[in-house]
Design a protein around this motif. Structure first.
Motif, PDB file in Angstrom:
ATOM      1  N   ILE A   1       0.858  -1.183   0.000  1.00  0.00           N
ATOM      2  CA  ILE A   1       0.000   0.000   0.000  1.00  0.00           C
ATOM      3  C   ILE A   1       0.892   1.230   0.000  1.00  0.00           C
ATOM      4  O   ILE A   1       1.749   1.388   0.871  1.00  0.00           O
ATOM      5  N   THR A   2       0.703   2.095  -0.989  1.00  0.00           N
ATOM      6  CA  THR A   2       1.545   3.290  -1.101  1.00  0.00           C
ATOM      7  C   THR A   2       0.798   4.573  -0.749  1.00  0.00           C
ATOM      8  O   THR A   2       1.434   5.576  -0.415  1.00  0.00           O
ATOM      9  N   GLU A   3      -0.519   4.580  -0.845  1.00  0.00           N
ATOM     10  CA  GLU A   3      -1.312   5.752  -0.465  1.00  0.00           C
ATOM     11  C   GLU A   3      -2.566   5.276   0.257  1.00  0.00           C
ATOM     12  O   GLU A   3      -3.158   4.257  -0.115  1.00  0.00           O
ATOM     13  N   HIS A   4      -2.956   6.044   1.269  1.00  0.00           N
ATOM     14  CA  HIS A   4      -4.124   5.651   2.067  1.00  0.00           C
ATOM     15  C   HIS A   4      -4.830   6.893   2.581  1.00  0.00           C
ATOM     16  O   HIS A   4      -4.214   7.732   3.243  1.00  0.00           O
ATOM     17  N   VAL A   5      -6.111   7.013   2.254  1.00  0.00           N
ATOM     18  CA  VAL A   5      -6.954   8.076   2.807  1.00  0.00           C
ATOM     19  C   VAL A   5      -7.608   7.514   4.065  1.00  0.00           C
ATOM     20  O   VAL A   5      -8.299   6.494   4.006  1.00  0.00           O
ATOM     21  N   ASN A   6      -7.391   8.158   5.204  1.00  0.00           N
ATOM     22  CA  ASN A   6      -7.921   7.644   6.463  1.00  0.00           C
ATOM     23  C   ASN A   6      -9.436   7.472   6.395  1.00  0.00           C
ATOM     24  O   ASN A   6     -10.160   8.369   5.946  1.00  0.00           O
ATOM     25  N   CYS A   7      -9.904   6.314   6.892  1.00  0.00           N
ATOM     26  CA  CYS A   7     -11.339   6.024   6.790  1.00  0.00           C
ATOM     27  C   CYS A   7     -12.145   6.745   7.868  1.00  0.00           C
ATOM     28  O   CYS A   7     -13.288   7.134   7.637  1.00  0.00           O
ATOM     29  N   GLY A   8     -11.601   6.905   9.067  1.00  0.00           N
ATOM     30  CA  GLY A   8     -12.264   7.699  10.100  1.00  0.00           C
ATOM     31  C   GLY A   8     -13.267   6.970  10.960  1.00  0.00           C
ATOM     32  O   GLY A   8     -13.721   7.510  11.969  1.00  0.00           O
ATOM     33  N   GLY A   9     -13.666   5.753  10.568  1.00  0.00           N
ATOM     34  CA  GLY A   9     -14.659   5.041  11.357  1.00  0.00           C
ATOM     35  C   GLY A   9     -16.062   5.579  11.144  1.00  0.00           C
ATOM     36  O   GLY A   9     -16.282   6.586  10.479  1.00  0.00           O
ATOM     37  N   PHE A  10     -17.044   4.893  11.753  1.00  0.00           N
ATOM     38  CA  PHE A  10     -18.439   5.214  11.426  1.00  0.00           C
ATOM     39  C   PHE A  10     -18.898   6.561  11.975  1.00  0.00           C
ATOM     40  O   PHE A  10     -19.906   7.096  11.518  1.00  0.00           O
ATOM     41  N   ILE A  11     -18.170   7.154  12.928  1.00  0.00           N
ATOM     42  CA  ILE A  11     -18.601   8.440  13.470  1.00  0.00           C
ATOM     43  C   ILE A  11     -18.154   9.594  12.582  1.00  0.00           C
ATOM     44  O   ILE A  11     -18.942  10.499  12.274  1.00  0.00           O
ATOM     45  N   ILE A  12     -16.896   9.585  12.130  1.00  0.00           N
ATOM     46  CA  ILE A  12     -16.381  10.720  11.349  1.00  0.00           C
ATOM     47  C   ILE A  12     -15.930  10.313   9.950  1.00  0.00           C
ATOM     48  O   ILE A  12     -15.268  11.089   9.271  1.00  0.00           O
ATOM     49  N   GLY A  13     -16.311   9.144   9.499  1.00  0.00           N
ATOM     50  CA  GLY A  13     -15.895   8.695   8.168  1.00  0.00           C
ATOM     51  C   GLY A  13     -16.742   7.541   7.685  1.00  0.00           C
ATOM     52  O   GLY A  13     -17.957   7.557   7.810  1.00  0.00           O
ATOM     53  N   ASP A  14     -16.079   6.525   7.116  1.00  0.00           N
ATOM     54  CA  ASP A  14     -16.745   5.325   6.595  1.00  0.00           C
ATOM     55  C   ASP A  14     -17.782   5.645   5.518  1.00  0.00           C
ATOM     56  O   ASP A  14     -18.818   4.973   5.406  1.00  0.00           O
ATOM     57  N   GLU A  15     -17.494   6.675   4.718  1.00  0.00           N
ATOM     58  CA  GLU A  15     -18.399   7.006   3.620  1.00  0.00           C
ATOM     59  C   GLU A  15     -18.637   5.776   2.745  1.00  0.00           C
ATOM     60  O   GLU A  15     -17.736   4.985   2.492  1.00  0.00           O
ATOM     61  N   GLY A  16     -19.850   5.624   2.270  1.00  0.00           N
ATOM     62  CA  GLY A  16     -20.190   4.514   1.387  1.00  0.00           C
ATOM     63  C   GLY A  16     -20.588   3.237   2.093  1.00  0.00           C
ATOM     64  O   GLY A  16     -21.165   2.345   1.485  1.00  0.00           O
ATOM     65  N   SER A  17     -20.309   3.139   3.383  1.00  0.00           N
ATOM     66  CA  SER A  17     -20.511   1.880   4.097  1.00  0.00           C
ATOM     67  C   SER A  17     -21.963   1.669   4.507  1.00  0.00           C
ATOM     68  O   SER A  17     -22.788   2.579   4.488  1.00  0.00           O
ATOM     69  N   ALA A  18     -22.247   0.421   4.932  1.00  0.00           N
ATOM     70  CA  ALA A  18     -23.580   0.092   5.435  1.00  0.00           C
ATOM     71  C   ALA A  18     -23.862   0.853   6.728  1.00  0.00           C
ATOM     72  O   ALA A  18     -24.987   1.328   6.940  1.00  0.00           O
ATOM     73  N   ALA A  19     -22.855   0.979   7.601  1.00  0.00           N
ATOM     74  CA  ALA A  19     -23.063   1.702   8.855  1.00  0.00           C
ATOM     75  C   ALA A  19     -23.340   3.182   8.615  1.00  0.00           C
ATOM     76  O   ALA A  19     -24.188   3.780   9.277  1.00  0.00           O
ATOM     77  N   LYS A  20     -22.622   3.781   7.667  1.00  0.00           N
ATOM     78  CA  LYS A  20     -22.861   5.192   7.364  1.00  0.00           C
ATOM     79  C   LYS A  20     -24.266   5.386   6.790  1.00  0.00           C
ATOM     80  O   LYS A  20     -24.953   6.360   7.137  1.00  0.00           O
ATOM     81  N   LEU A  21     -24.690   4.471   5.936  1.00  0.00           N
ATOM     82  CA  LEU A  21     -26.050   4.565   5.386  1.00  0.00           C
ATOM     83  C   LEU A  21     -27.080   4.467   6.498  1.00  0.00           C
ATOM     84  O   LEU A  21     -28.054   5.243   6.533  1.00  0.00           O
ATOM     85  N   GLY A  22     -26.891   3.526   7.433  1.00  0.00           N
ATOM     86  CA  GLY A  22     -27.805   3.420   8.559  1.00  0.00           C
ATOM     87  C   GLY A  22     -27.829   4.683   9.390  1.00  0.00           C
ATOM     88  O   GLY A  22     -28.889   5.126   9.847  1.00  0.00           O
ATOM     89  N   SER A  23     -26.662   5.289   9.578  1.00  0.00           N
ATOM     90  CA  SER A  23     -26.580   6.533  10.339  1.00  0.00           C
ATOM     91  C   SER A  23     -27.327   7.669   9.648  1.00  0.00           C
ATOM     92  O   SER A  23     -28.057   8.437  10.295  1.00  0.00           O
ATOM     93  N   LEU A  24     -27.154   7.784   8.332  1.00  0.00           N
ATOM     94  CA  LEU A  24     -27.851   8.822   7.578  1.00  0.00           C
ATOM     95  C   LEU A  24     -29.362   8.656   7.686  1.00  0.00           C
ATOM     96  O   LEU A  24     -30.109   9.636   7.863  1.00  0.00           O
ATOM     97  N   PHE A  25     -29.819   7.399   7.588  1.00  0.00           N
ATOM     98  CA  PHE A  25     -31.256   7.137   7.647  1.00  0.00           C
ATOM     99  C   PHE A  25     -31.815   7.476   9.033  1.00  0.00           C
ATOM    100  O   PHE A  25     -32.849   8.153   9.152  1.00  0.00           O
ATOM    101  N   LEU A  26     -31.141   7.003  10.080  1.00  0.00           N
ATOM    102  CA  LEU A  26     -31.654   7.234  11.427  1.00  0.00           C
ATOM    103  C   LEU A  26     -31.622   8.718  11.800  1.00  0.00           C
ATOM    104  O   LEU A  26     -32.499   9.193  12.536  1.00  0.00           O
ATOM    105  N   ALA A  27     -30.633   9.437  11.294  1.00  0.00           N
ATOM    106  CA  ALA A  27     -30.575  10.876  11.563  1.00  0.00           C
ATOM    107  C   ALA A  27     -31.814  11.574  11.022  1.00  0.00           C
ATOM    108  O   ALA A  27     -32.335  12.512  11.644  1.00  0.00           O
ATOM    109  N   ASP A  28     -32.289  11.131   9.860  1.00  0.00           N
ATOM    110  CA  ASP A  28     -33.519  11.705   9.298  1.00  0.00           C
ATOM    111  C   ASP A  28     -34.758  11.156   9.996  1.00  0.00           C
ATOM    112  O   ASP A  28     -35.733  11.881  10.231  1.00  0.00           O
TER     113      ASP A  28
END
Length: 279
Positions: A129-156
């Motif tokens: 691995i030569t380059e890595h964008v930090n994922c940040g976890g489900f609180i401040i990152g994890d864009e595209g993930s199932a957890a992020k989608l669940g978070s977006l839905f529950l926030a609404d």
């Protein structure tokens, strides 16, 4: 015999293979995040695996796991594995991100992306691995993930912004109360797993314009905030959520003029081929 373990935060795949490529034993067990999991929990998972696998025949172990392995944790893991697999002569611990890169790219360069409960990505030169964008976890990152989608839905949902027909169905299937949601996220174990568990329900309403915009926007955030930060190259996706959404992801990748090389539901089989020199 070689033992390969590919572990995310919620599940782990174990595969024992002979040097001539015969698949000997497989198991699916609890996931291990080696940054956060306690020693007792790790010992339980390893002991459970040893009860299922030919522990006296395992000579090499390749462990790919979620989390960042410190040298101290690697030594703890080595000791735990030797207690259950006493014939080990070679022990290697790497990240689940490297597992994804080796599974989707093999010995070729490209972008590797994990989209499951969480998300991650990297640029891989065919060896490391030569380059890595930090994922940040489900609180401040994890864009595209199932957890992020669940978070977006529950926030609404908690603010009454979800269309009635979708919201009514959600309340019929889940505890949609504010107190129930807050307690599951802030007061219980594995909040990201809870958030990710809502994703299949959300996808079942993808024909609803509101849901489509939310799902597509979640993946667009992953592309714009993560994938587009790397040199342009073919992208290989690993993870169950990526596999379930491969049609949607392919359409959004085309919007960005990006090429997808493959979707791999579980990296374990491709990792076997990698370690045997087949890819």
């Amino acid at each position: 015999m070689i033992l390969i373990i590919e572990s995310g935060a919620t599940k782990s795949d174990w595969l024992a293979i002979s040097r001539d490529g015969r698949q000997e034993f497989t198991a699916k067990l609890a996931g291990m995040n080696i940054s956060t999991a306690g020693t007792d929990f790790l010992a339980e998972v390893i002991a459970e695996a040893a009860a299922l696998l030919p522990c006296n025949q395992i000579g090499e172990v390749f462990l790919y796991a979620a989390g960042v392995p410190s040298e101290e944790k690697v030594q703890i893991l080595r000791k735990l594995f030797l207690q259950s697999f006493p014939c080990i002569t070679s022990f290697c611990v790497e990240s689940d991100l490297l597992a994804a890169a080796r599974a989707v790219c093999g010995h070729n360069s490209g972008i590797a992306a994990i989209i499951g409960t969480g998300s991650n990505s990297c640029f891989y030169d065919g060896g490391k691995i030569t380059e890595h964008v930090n994922c940040g976890g489900f609180i401040i990152g994890d864009e595209g993930s199932a957890a992020k989608l669940g978070s977006l839905f529950l926030a609404d949902h908690i603010k009454g912004l979800v269309p009635a027909e979708v919201d009514d169905d959600f309340n019929a299937r889940f505890d949609g109360s504010y107190s129930g949601i807050v307690s599951r996220i802030y007061g219980a174990a594995a909040p990201s797993a809870y958030l990710g568990s809502i994703a299949p329900f959300i996808l079942s309403h993808y024909s609803n314009p509101y849901i489509k915009e939310m799902v597509d926007g979640n993946f667009r955030a992953f592309f714009s905030r993560c994938i587009c930060r790397y040199p342009k190259a073919p992208i290989g996706f690993a993870g169950g959520f990526a596999w379930a959404c491969r049609g949607i992801i392919s359409e959004i990748a085309a919007e960005y003029g990006l090429e997808i090389s493959c979707f791999v539901k579980s990296p374990i089989e491709n990792l076997a081929a990698y370690h045997l020199g087949y890819n």
